[in-house]
Structures are given as C-alpha cells and as structure tokens.
Design a protein around this motif. Structure first.
Motif, PDB file in Angstrom:
ATOM      1  N   THR A 192      38.727  42.877  41.138  1.00  0.00           N
ATOM      2  CA  THR A 192      38.810  41.810  40.409  1.00  0.00           C
ATOM      3  C   THR A 192      40.342  41.736  39.939  1.00  0.00           C
ATOM      4  O   THR A 192      40.990  40.866  39.732  1.00  0.00           O
ATOM      5  N   GLN A 224      42.635  39.354  41.851  1.00  0.00           N
ATOM      6  CA  GLN A 224      42.587  37.781  41.331  1.00  0.00           C
ATOM      7  C   GLN A 224      43.374  37.733  40.012  1.00  0.00           C
ATOM      8  O   GLN A 224      43.936  36.710  39.763  1.00  0.00           O
ATOM      9  N   ARG A 225      43.207  38.668  39.059  1.00  0.00           N
ATOM     10  CA  ARG A 225      43.537  38.624  37.781  1.00  0.00           C
ATOM     11  C   ARG A 225      45.025  38.639  37.610  1.00  0.00           C
ATOM     12  O   ARG A 225      45.532  38.114  36.853  1.00  0.00           O
TER      13      ARG A 225
END
Length: 160
Positions: free
Chosen positions: A76, A79-80
């Motif tokens: 993640t 993307q973060r």
C-alpha cells in the motif's frame, strides 16, 4: 506531498530521518503540507521503538522520536506515498524490486533527492557508537534543508 523514508530495519536511519524532517518541516512554511512516515525493508523490528542510540542522538538535537514504532514497507505504501526515499542503494534496489505494476510512488536515494552535498548514501550506524549516530544525524539534518527546498519547488509546480 507524501514522503516515506526507508532503511533496512526502521530503527536507526529512517526514524531519525522522519524525526528530523518532521521537526524541520514543522518549523517551515511547509507545516501541514507534507505527510511523513518511515519503514524498513526487513521485518525484524516491527513494532519496536527506534534504537536507544538513535533516540538519544535525536534528543541531543531537540528531536523526539520516542513515539515512533518500526514497521515494514508494504504494497500500500507504493500507492499512498509520492516518494520512497531510501537510505542506501541496497534499500533502493529492494524498494524498486518490490514495486508493483502501476505504482504511484517514485523511489530515490534520500541524499540524491535532497541534494545531500557529496555523500550518496546514509551509512547504517547500527554496529557503531555515538560518533556514527552523530554522523548520520548531521547528514539527515543537512539533507532536511534540501528536502524542504525540493518540496517547495514540487508543490509550486503542482499548483501551476
């Protein structure tokens, strides 16, 4: 702008970098404009506080990292975060090797990204003493100036 600082175990270099950057950014015109975190490529120290020597060295310079806890880089994060800023080439290779297809984040060496002033990598002080932790702190503190300048430029470009 979202930055993730990455080292091997997330107990020395990257929490020190997160602490220094938080302090310097909070004292700048960028306060509230930047999200910061740190992670390690390895999982050995997940949930642990920073190395006591890192905590002591940061505190000697007025930076509190006692509340940070180690975590491992995960999918993640790609993307973060906008940038995954790595302590050294080995971490950069690992970060790039794990990067999923279509990732949002870009990866770079922290000192290159921040125009670190000659040194390319942040050495791992883990097996050293106070002098090695001081050297790392000084590198990170100097790099923070470059990070702030770079962030100002990137945020201005985004606003156009």
């Amino acid at each position: 702008m979202r930055l993730l600082v990455v080292c091997l175990g997330n107990i020395c270099r990257s929490p020190m970098a997160e602490g220094v950057l938080r302090a310097r950014i909070a004292a700048s015109t960028l306060a509230g404009e930047v999200e910061l975190d740190s992670a390690g490529t390895g999982d050995w120290h997940v949930g642990q506080p920073p190395d006591r020597r890192a905590i002591v060295k940061a505190a000697e310079h007025g930076v509190d990292i006692t509340g940070l806890r180690a975590r491992q880089l995960d999918a993640t994060d790609y993307q973060r975060f906008d940038w995954l800023l790595c302590a050294d080439r080995a971490n950069l290779r690992d970060v790039r090797a794990r990067m999923p297809q279509g990732a949002h984040a870009r990866a770079a060496l922290l000192l290159d990204w921040a125009a670190g002033g000659g040194e390319e990598e942040i050495p791992d002080p883990y097996t050293g003493g106070s002098e090695q932790f001081e050297h790392v702190f000084q590198l990170l503190d100097h790099a923070a100036e470059g990070v702030i300048a770079r962030l100002r430029q990137e945020l201005a470009e985004r606003a156009r």
